[in-house]
Design a protein around this motif. Structure first.
Motif, short mmCIF file in Angstrom:
data_model
loop_
_atom_site.label_atom_id
_atom_site.label_comp_id
_atom_site.label_asym_id
_atom_site.label_seq_id
_atom_site.Cartn_x
_atom_site.Cartn_y
_atom_site.Cartn_z
N GLY A 174 -11.03 -13.72 -3.20
CA GLY A 174 -10.18 -13.80 -4.52
C GLY A 174 -10.05 -12.63 -5.17
O GLY A 174 -9.69 -12.25 -6.35
N LYS A 175 -10.49 -11.40 -4.54
CA LYS A 175 -10.42 -9.95 -5.25
C LYS A 175 -9.29 -9.07 -4.27
O LYS A 175 -9.50 -9.11 -3.19
CB LYS A 175 -11.51 -9.34 -5.23
CG LYS A 175 -12.40 -9.72 -6.35
CD LYS A 175 -13.93 -9.01 -6.50
CE LYS A 175 -14.39 -9.16 -7.77
NZ LYS A 175 -16.18 -8.50 -7.76
N ASP A 176 -8.69 -8.32 -5.06
CA ASP A 176 -7.77 -7.34 -4.15
C ASP A 176 -8.82 -6.18 -3.78
O ASP A 176 -9.36 -5.68 -4.27
CB ASP A 176 -7.09 -6.74 -5.07
CG ASP A 176 -5.45 -7.43 -5.41
OD1 ASP A 176 -5.23 -8.60 -4.48
OD2 ASP A 176 -4.87 -7.69 -6.46
N HIS A 177 -8.60 -5.89 -2.58
CA HIS A 177 -9.16 -4.63 -1.91
C HIS A 177 -7.86 -3.73 -1.61
O HIS A 177 -7.08 -4.13 -0.90
CB HIS A 177 -9.97 -4.94 -0.63
CG HIS A 177 -11.16 -6.00 -1.27
ND1 HIS A 177 -12.27 -5.68 -0.91
CD2 HIS A 177 -11.15 -7.10 -1.55
CE1 HIS A 177 -13.02 -6.58 -1.36
NE2 HIS A 177 -12.38 -7.59 -1.86
N TYR A 178 -8.25 -2.25 -1.89
CA TYR A 178 -7.05 -1.42 -1.54
C TYR A 178 -7.32 -0.48 -0.40
O TYR A 178 -8.46 0.18 -0.56
CB TYR A 178 -6.88 -0.51 -2.93
CG TYR A 178 -6.61 -1.28 -4.07
CD1 TYR A 178 -5.33 -1.80 -4.58
CD2 TYR A 178 -7.71 -1.75 -5.12
CE1 TYR A 178 -5.17 -2.45 -5.24
CE2 TYR A 178 -7.57 -2.68 -6.03
CZ TYR A 178 -6.04 -2.95 -6.32
OH TYR A 178 -5.92 -3.72 -7.33
N LEU A 179 -6.33 -0.28 0.41
CA LEU A 179 -6.42 0.49 1.65
C LEU A 179 -5.20 1.19 1.82
O LEU A 179 -4.15 0.80 1.15
CB LEU A 179 -6.33 -0.50 2.64
CG LEU A 179 -7.74 -1.53 3.14
CD1 LEU A 179 -9.17 -0.45 3.25
CD2 LEU A 179 -7.75 -2.48 2.30
N CYS A 180 -5.42 2.45 2.28
CA CYS A 180 -4.29 3.48 2.38
C CYS A 180 -3.07 2.96 3.46
O CYS A 180 -2.09 3.48 3.33
CB CYS A 180 -4.82 4.72 2.42
SG CYS A 180 -5.64 5.01 4.12
N CYS A 181 -3.41 2.39 4.51
CA CYS A 181 -2.73 2.18 5.39
C CYS A 181 -3.05 0.87 6.37
O CYS A 181 -4.24 0.43 6.32
CB CYS A 181 -2.82 3.43 6.61
SG CYS A 181 -4.23 3.82 7.11
#
Ligand SMILES: [Zn+2]
Length: 200
Positions: A174-181
């Protein structure tokens, strides 16, 4: 990643008054209460909203504030910053021009100041310092200034590098996780699943 105009408005309103309810915020931004709630949750999850705090007027406490400039060898900069960061009286701390330290320090009174200066004198890495006493605070605003189309730089959850373009978003639990690629996204997902499996 760009903030939308409603995000910016919400952040500005909350910076003025962190106690505004989601309902108030909805009324003042023209969106629904659930939209505000999900936007605030998203901004917190991203780490842009670091917390909701109380602002105390230090003037009413009749305290002494000094601005401090410290010189040290460039190789000692980190040691000095680490040491200063631990002092409760240091309220703001900056490395400036890559070689100097600038701090704002709030103290009870003159005796407290003398004690503090003694502490400074005992820090070997400090080669010299000078300070100015604040006689009047004219303006003190929160540090974040929001502009239209404001960009947010999130660090990649896997490799920790700042993401200047649009991040790869993974929605996990339920949460956004941020990745560069994509490759960080794959490795992060593997690690996330592994940690989750071990916890179960
Ligand atoms: Zn990465």
């Amino acid at each position: 990643m760009e903030l939308d105009p409603v995000d910016i408005k919400i952040l500005e309103l909350l910076q003025e008054n962190g106690r505004l309810s989601f309902r108030d915020l909805a009324k003042r931004t023209g969106v629904t209460t659930p939209t505000v709630s999900s936007k605030v949750e998203h901004l917190e999850n991203m780490g842009l909203i670091e917390g909701f705090t109380v602002v105390i007027d230090p003037e009413m406490l009749d305290q002494l504030t000094i601005l401090l400039d410290i010189e040290c060898k460039p190789s000692d900069l980190k040691a000095v910053l680490d040491r200063m960061e631990g002092e409760k009286e240091v309220r703001e701390l900056y490395a400036v021009d890559g070689t100097k330290v600038h701090a704002k320090v709030t103290l009870r009174d003159q005796n407290h100041l003398n004690g503090f200066l003694e502490t400074l004198g005992s820090i070997e890495e400090i080669t010299s310092y000078k300070y100015h006493t604040v006689t009047r605070t004219v303006k003190e605003a929160s540090r974040a200034v929001l502009h239209d189309g404001q960009n947010v730089v999130v660090n990649c959850y896997y490799c920790k590098k700042p993401i200047y373009d649009n991040p790869v978003k993974l929605k996990l639990d339920g949460k956004d996780h941020y990745l560069c690629c994509q490759s960080c996204a794959r490795l992060y997902k593997e690690k996330y699943d592994r940690i989750k499996a071990e916890a179960d």
